[in-house]
Write an enzyme that holds these catalytic residues in place. Sequence first.
Site, mmCIF file in Angstrom:
data_model
loop_
_atom_site.group_PDB
_atom_site.id
_atom_site.type_symbol
_atom_site.label_atom_id
_atom_site.label_comp_id
_atom_site.label_asym_id
_atom_site.label_seq_id
_atom_site.Cartn_x
_atom_site.Cartn_y
_atom_site.Cartn_z
ATOM 1 N N GLU A 283 6.461 -55.411 -58.456
ATOM 2 C CA GLU A 283 6.927 -56.650 -57.843
ATOM 3 C C GLU A 283 6.130 -57.809 -58.385
ATOM 4 O OE1 GLU A 283 5.932 -56.322 -53.797
ATOM 5 O OE2 GLU A 283 7.352 -54.698 -53.487
ATOM 6 N N HIS B 56 2.094 -48.581 -48.317
ATOM 7 C CA HIS B 56 3.288 -47.736 -48.196
ATOM 8 C C HIS B 56 2.933 -46.281 -47.916
ATOM 9 C CE1 HIS B 56 5.537 -50.714 -51.115
ATOM 10 N NE2 HIS B 56 5.287 -51.252 -49.939
ATOM 11 N N ASN C 63 10.033 -50.025 -52.659
ATOM 12 C CA ASN C 63 9.481 -50.268 -51.318
ATOM 13 C C ASN C 63 10.231 -49.405 -50.300
ATOM 14 O OD1 ASN C 63 9.915 -52.594 -53.167
ATOM 15 N ND2 ASN C 63 8.265 -53.429 -51.966
HETATM 16 P P1 FDA Z 1 5.800 -48.113 -38.691
HETATM 17 O O1 FDA Z 1 4.418 -48.089 -39.224
HETATM 18 O O2 FDA Z 1 6.669 -49.254 -39.023
HETATM 19 O O3 FDA Z 1 5.760 -48.000 -37.095
HETATM 20 C C1 FDA Z 1 4.918 -47.116 -36.424
HETATM 21 C C2 FDA Z 1 4.525 -47.730 -35.078
HETATM 22 O O4 FDA Z 1 3.912 -46.731 -34.264
HETATM 23 C C3 FDA Z 1 3.522 -48.862 -35.203
HETATM 24 O O5 FDA Z 1 3.996 -49.981 -34.501
HETATM 25 C C4 FDA Z 1 2.252 -48.288 -34.582
HETATM 26 O O6 FDA Z 1 1.447 -49.277 -33.942
HETATM 27 C C5 FDA Z 1 2.796 -47.290 -33.599
HETATM 28 N N1 FDA Z 1 1.873 -46.183 -33.292
HETATM 29 C C6 FDA Z 1 1.115 -45.469 -34.161
HETATM 30 N N2 FDA Z 1 0.430 -44.514 -33.518
HETATM 31 C C7 FDA Z 1 0.761 -44.605 -32.189
HETATM 32 C C8 FDA Z 1 0.379 -43.897 -31.026
HETATM 33 N N3 FDA Z 1 -0.478 -42.846 -31.081
HETATM 34 N N4 FDA Z 1 0.892 -44.280 -29.826
HETATM 35 C C9 FDA Z 1 1.766 -45.336 -29.761
HETATM 36 N N5 FDA Z 1 2.164 -46.041 -30.852
HETATM 37 C C10 FDA Z 1 1.670 -45.679 -32.049
HETATM 38 N N6 FDA Z 1 8.008 -51.892 -47.078
HETATM 39 C C11 FDA Z 1 9.120 -52.349 -47.716
HETATM 40 O O7 FDA Z 1 10.121 -51.630 -47.804
HETATM 41 N N7 FDA Z 1 9.129 -53.620 -48.234
HETATM 42 C C12 FDA Z 1 8.050 -54.446 -48.188
HETATM 43 O O8 FDA Z 1 8.102 -55.596 -48.664
HETATM 44 C C13 FDA Z 1 6.871 -53.945 -47.562
HETATM 45 N N8 FDA Z 1 5.723 -54.707 -47.511
HETATM 46 C C14 FDA Z 1 4.648 -54.280 -46.767
HETATM 47 C C15 FDA Z 1 3.546 -55.114 -46.601
HETATM 48 C C16 FDA Z 1 2.501 -54.716 -45.769
HETATM 49 C C17 FDA Z 1 1.309 -55.603 -45.591
HETATM 50 C C18 FDA Z 1 2.560 -53.465 -45.081
HETATM 51 C C19 FDA Z 1 1.460 -53.018 -44.173
HETATM 52 C C20 FDA Z 1 3.652 -52.641 -45.262
HETATM 53 C C21 FDA Z 1 4.696 -53.017 -46.098
HETATM 54 N N9 FDA Z 1 5.810 -52.221 -46.268
HETATM 55 C C22 FDA Z 1 6.902 -52.675 -46.968
HETATM 56 C C23 FDA Z 1 5.851 -50.854 -45.692
HETATM 57 C C24 FDA Z 1 6.716 -50.741 -44.431
HETATM 58 O O9 FDA Z 1 6.391 -51.744 -43.502
HETATM 59 C C25 FDA Z 1 6.485 -49.340 -43.815
HETATM 60 O O10 FDA Z 1 6.875 -48.373 -44.778
HETATM 61 C C26 FDA Z 1 7.291 -49.129 -42.545
HETATM 62 O O11 FDA Z 1 6.943 -50.052 -41.551
HETATM 63 C C27 FDA Z 1 7.093 -47.710 -42.007
HETATM 64 O O12 FDA Z 1 8.026 -47.493 -40.975
HETATM 65 P P2 FDA Z 1 7.807 -46.353 -39.898
HETATM 66 O O13 FDA Z 1 8.966 -46.362 -38.980
HETATM 67 O O14 FDA Z 1 7.494 -45.084 -40.626
HETATM 68 O O15 FDA Z 1 6.459 -46.723 -39.126
#
Ligand code: FDA
Length: 491
Positions: free
Chosen positions: A347, A432, A470
Site C-alpha cells: 500500500e 493483521h 488487507n
Molecule cells: P477484531 O479485532 O476486529 O474484534 C475483536 C474484538 O473482541 C475487539 O473489539 C476486542 O476488544 C474484543 N475482545 C478481545 N478479547 C476479548 C475478551 N476476552 N472479552 C471480550 N472482548 C474481547 N484491515 C483491512 O482489511 N484494511 C485496513 O486498512 C486495515 N488497517 C488496519 C490498521 C490498524 C491500525 C489495525 C490495528 C488493523 C487494521 N486492519 C485492516 C485489520 C483489521 O482491522 C482486522 O483484521 C479486523 O478488525 C479483525 O476482525 P475480527 O472480527 O477478527 O476481530
Amino acid sequence: MPALVIGTGYGGCVAALRLAQAGVDVHMIEMGMAWDTPGADGKIFATTTSPDQRSYWLRTKTKQPLSNFLGFPIDRTIPRYTGVLDAEEFAGITVYQGRGVGGGSLVNGGMAVTPRREYFGGILPTVNPDEMYDVYYPRANTELGANLIDPEWFETTDWYQFARVGRKQAQRSGFPFVFVPTVYDWDYMEQEAAGTVPKSALAGEILYGNNYGKKSLQKTYLPKIRATGRVTISPLHRVTTVEPTSGGYTVTMEQLNTTGDTVATKQVTAARVFFAAGSVGTSKLLVKLKSTGALPNLNGEVGKGWGDNGNVMCGRANHMWDPTGPSQSTIPTLGIDNWVNGGAFAEVAPLPTGIETYASFYLSITKTPNRGEFSWNAATGKAELNWQTAWKQTSIDAAKSIFDKINAKEGTIYRTDLFGVYKVWGDQLTYHPLGGAILNRATDNYGRLHGYPGLYVIDGSLIPGSTAVNPFVTITALAERNIENIIATDL
Ligand code: FDA
C-alpha cells in the site's frame, strides 16, 4: 441467553446481526469501551498528531508504529486508560488491535480489499471460491460500504499527491498498481477538502479512531444490530472463562473500569457461544481454556497456524523534485501488486506529519511461510506466542522485490529514521493478526469447534495466517458464509 458473542469486531457483528435477524436473542460482550460519548474537546477520538489517553489500551506511553522521526523518538507519556488501540506485545512482535464496540474497524485504515480470485485457493483452501465470489464477498462489500475514490478528484487534489508520486514511481519500474476500495465516505472527504464539514481523514485521524468520514462498524453493522431489538451489548466486560454446563455454557467475565481494574466478576449461561475476540483474543482464550481444563476436549490445533499477514513497513527518500506534499489524507487508495512475481502487495501509505517530508511510505503485505503458535504458560498465567523477529526476513525480501527496484530506477534510498536509528524496516509489528483456530482444523469447515457442540469461532482466527491483501473484507465474507450455514443447520 440463546447466544453469546465474545467480541464486537467484524466476525462478532456478522454473527450477532444474522442471529438476531433469525429471531435469536444475542448478548455481545466487549472488553473495550462503547466509543459513543465525546471527550472534553467535543470529539470521541483523538488525532494521530495529538494522541492522548483515548488513544491506547492501558499504556502510560504511546507506542506509535513510526517510533522515530528524523532521528528523534516521538512517543509520549499518556494517562493509563482503556483507549482504543492496543499495542499488545509478545516476544518478537507487537500486535496492533482495536478495542471497543466495533473492534478493529474503529482504528483501521479502512482499506476494503477483496483478494484476487486466483489467490483464493492459497488463502482458504477448503472454502468453495464460487460461493465466496458470487455471494459472500459481494454481501460483505455491500454491508461494509466499500467504494472507490472518484478518479478525477484523485488526480487533482493536493491531499493525494503522495499517492500520485507513489503511482508514478511504481509505473516507471513496471509494477502494476491498483486503486483499492475503502470504506471511507468519499463525498464526505471531498467536503472536508472544500472546508464545508469538520475534517477527519484530512485532519490526521486514523489509528486512534475517526470522528466522521470512515464507515466503521459503528455506521454499518452495529446500527442494524441495534435495530433488531434483540441484541444487548456489554462494553468494558472481558470474558475470562467458558465452561460446559447443563443446557449450554457458563461464561465468566470481568467488568473493567476505565483504568483497567476489575470492578465486578459476572457469570451468564448461554446455549451457544461465538468466539469473535479477534485472532489474538480468541487464540489466547482457547489455549487457556484447553490447558486449564475448562474445555479439555478442544483439539490440538487450537493456538496454531498464526500469521502476521506478512506485514512490513518501509519509507523511501525522494528527490527534491518529487515532493509528497505537506497535506496528506490518512486513507490510502493505491496498492502496488507484485504478489505473483515477488510475493508482495504494497500500500502506498500516507505520512501525515503536516510538513513536506519528501518521503514515500509503504505497508507491504507479503507471502511468508512462517507461522507462530499460542500456548498457555501455567506459571505466569498468560498465553504466549512463539514468534521470532527473524521470521520477518522473508517479508523484507518480498518487499525488496518492489522497493529495491524502485530505488534503483529513481536513484533514491530507503529512509533509516522512521523505525529507530538507522533502521530501514518496520518489522517489529503487525496490524493483521490471522489464525490460531484454523478453519477445518481447530473447527469444522464452518467454524464449529471440535469437541463442543454449540461453541463456534467466527473471526480472523479461522484464516491461516494470510489473506494476500488487507483482511477485513475476507473476515466479514467468511463470517457471512459460516453463520448462514450455522443458522440453517444448527438452529
Ligand atoms: P477484531 O479485532 O476486529 O474484534 C475483536 C474484538 O473482541 C475487539 O473489539 C476486542 O476488544 C474484543 N475482545 C478481545 N478479547 C476479548 C475478551 N476476552 N472479552 C471480550 N472482548 C474481547 N484491515 C483491512 O482489511 N484494511 C485496513 O486498512 C486495515 N488497517 C488496519 C490498521 C490498524 C491500525 C489495525 C490495528 C488493523 C487494521 N486492519 C485492516 C485489520 C483489521 O482491522 C482486522 O483484521 C479486523 O478488525 C479483525 O476482525 P475480527 O472480527 O477478527 O476481530
